[in-house]
Write a protein that holds these residues in place. Structure first.
Motif, PDB file in Angstrom:
ATOM      1  N   ILE A  71       0.833  -1.211   0.000  1.00 13.93           N
ATOM      2  CA  ILE A  71       0.000   0.000   0.000  1.00 13.93           C
ATOM      3  C   ILE A  71       0.864   1.256   0.000  1.00 13.93           C
ATOM      4  O   ILE A  71       1.793   1.385   0.798  1.00 13.93           O
ATOM      5  N   TYR A  77      -1.689   3.730   3.858  1.00  7.86           N
ATOM      6  CA  TYR A  77      -1.543   2.470   4.587  1.00  7.86           C
ATOM      7  C   TYR A  77      -2.077   2.632   6.017  1.00  7.86           C
ATOM      8  O   TYR A  77      -2.827   1.790   6.518  1.00  7.86           O
ATOM      9  N   TYR A 106       5.345  -2.486   8.356  1.00 10.47           N
ATOM     10  CA  TYR A 106       5.208  -1.820   7.051  1.00 10.47           C
ATOM     11  C   TYR A 106       6.591  -1.707   6.434  1.00 10.47           C
ATOM     12  O   TYR A 106       7.442  -0.962   6.920  1.00 10.47           O
TER      13      TYR A 106
END
Length: 255
Positions: A71, A77, A106
């Motif tokens: 993302i 995100y 992430y």
């Protein structure tokens, strides 16, 4: 646990697999055995979590796994992760379910390395397949680490994604790990329509692109505007601490 390969081996190899029926066969066996397996369910957003949870929590104890380093941008995100957590919280309150939430780190640079050379692939092509594999691989690893019975994905609820490909990838990943894949086609039985209805009921943000920068560019999405709106949405919100009660805990610690 049920190995989906056993079910598939008894089916006509010349017919397209109906993965929804395969999952229904597994559900019937769980019910006959009076068991509720523990499932680590990969989701990419709150909308794909909606009907998926409404259906599968009838039969399983579910933990959502938000593993989506694809993302872009980071603010988007964070918005999708936050909205997913809020939905899990609201869903639990409304239904009495006890769905938990777990997020992977992430790591967008890892995603870009994974799809390197596939940047110009069309949506639904090889880049998407590699992305499915990337995220389902992480889900299977985590399922093994945390002793889940099955791992699966809510990606099959989208009419824009090929559930045959997603399930084929899940079955390939299953062969690598000591984990069982839960097949699905959540868009079946009006699942996608129900997800749209639930988004309205729960007032859920519905994004306009899959998540990756390449898909956004192909659609002509203004990512500068997306970043601006996502940052504005996250003002005053704490991604890590606003919903601590739904966080997955393993051996007394947050996983």
């Amino acid at each position: 646990m049920i190995d989906v390969e056993d079910i598939l081996s008894r089916m006509n190899p010349n017919q397209k697999v109906n993965y929804d029926r395969v999952m229904q066969q597994m559900v019937k066996k769980w019910q006959s055995e009076q068991t509720r397996p523990r499932v680590l369910m990969h989701v990419c957003c709150a909308p794909c979590s909606t009907y998926t949870l409404e259906y599968i929590t009838q039969y399983c104890d579910v933990t959502i796994y938000f593993a989506n380093s694809n993302i872009h941008p980071k603010a988007e995100y964070e918005r999708r992760s936050y909205v997913t957590q809020k939905f899990v919280h609201d869903f639990n309150e409304n239904t009495g379910a006890q769905v938990e939430f777990l997020a992977a780190p992430y790591e967008p640079s890892e995603f870009f390395r994974t799809v390197h050379g596939l940047e110009d692939e069309p949506e639904g092509g090889d880049r998407c397949r590699v992305c499915y594999d990337y995220r389902l691989d992480k889900t299977a690893q985590k399922a093994v680490e945390l002793d889940f019975d099955y791992f699966g994905s809510a990606l099959t609820i989208s009419p824009h994604k090929n559930s045959q490909t997603i399930n084929a990838v899940g079955l390939e990943v299953q062969k690598i790990y000591d984990a069982q894949y839960l097949p699905s086609d959540f868009k079946k039985n009006s699942g996608y329509q129900r997800s749209v209805e639930m988004c309205e009921e729960y007032d859920i943000y519905r994004q306009c692109y899959c998540g990756c920068v390449f898909g956004a560019q192909a659609q002509g999405i203004d990512l500068t505007q997306v970043r601006k709106e996502a940052k504005a949405f996250m003002q005053g919100k704490d991604l890590e601490h606003d919903y601590p009660h739904i966080r997955f805990v393993y051996n007394g610690k947050e996983a």
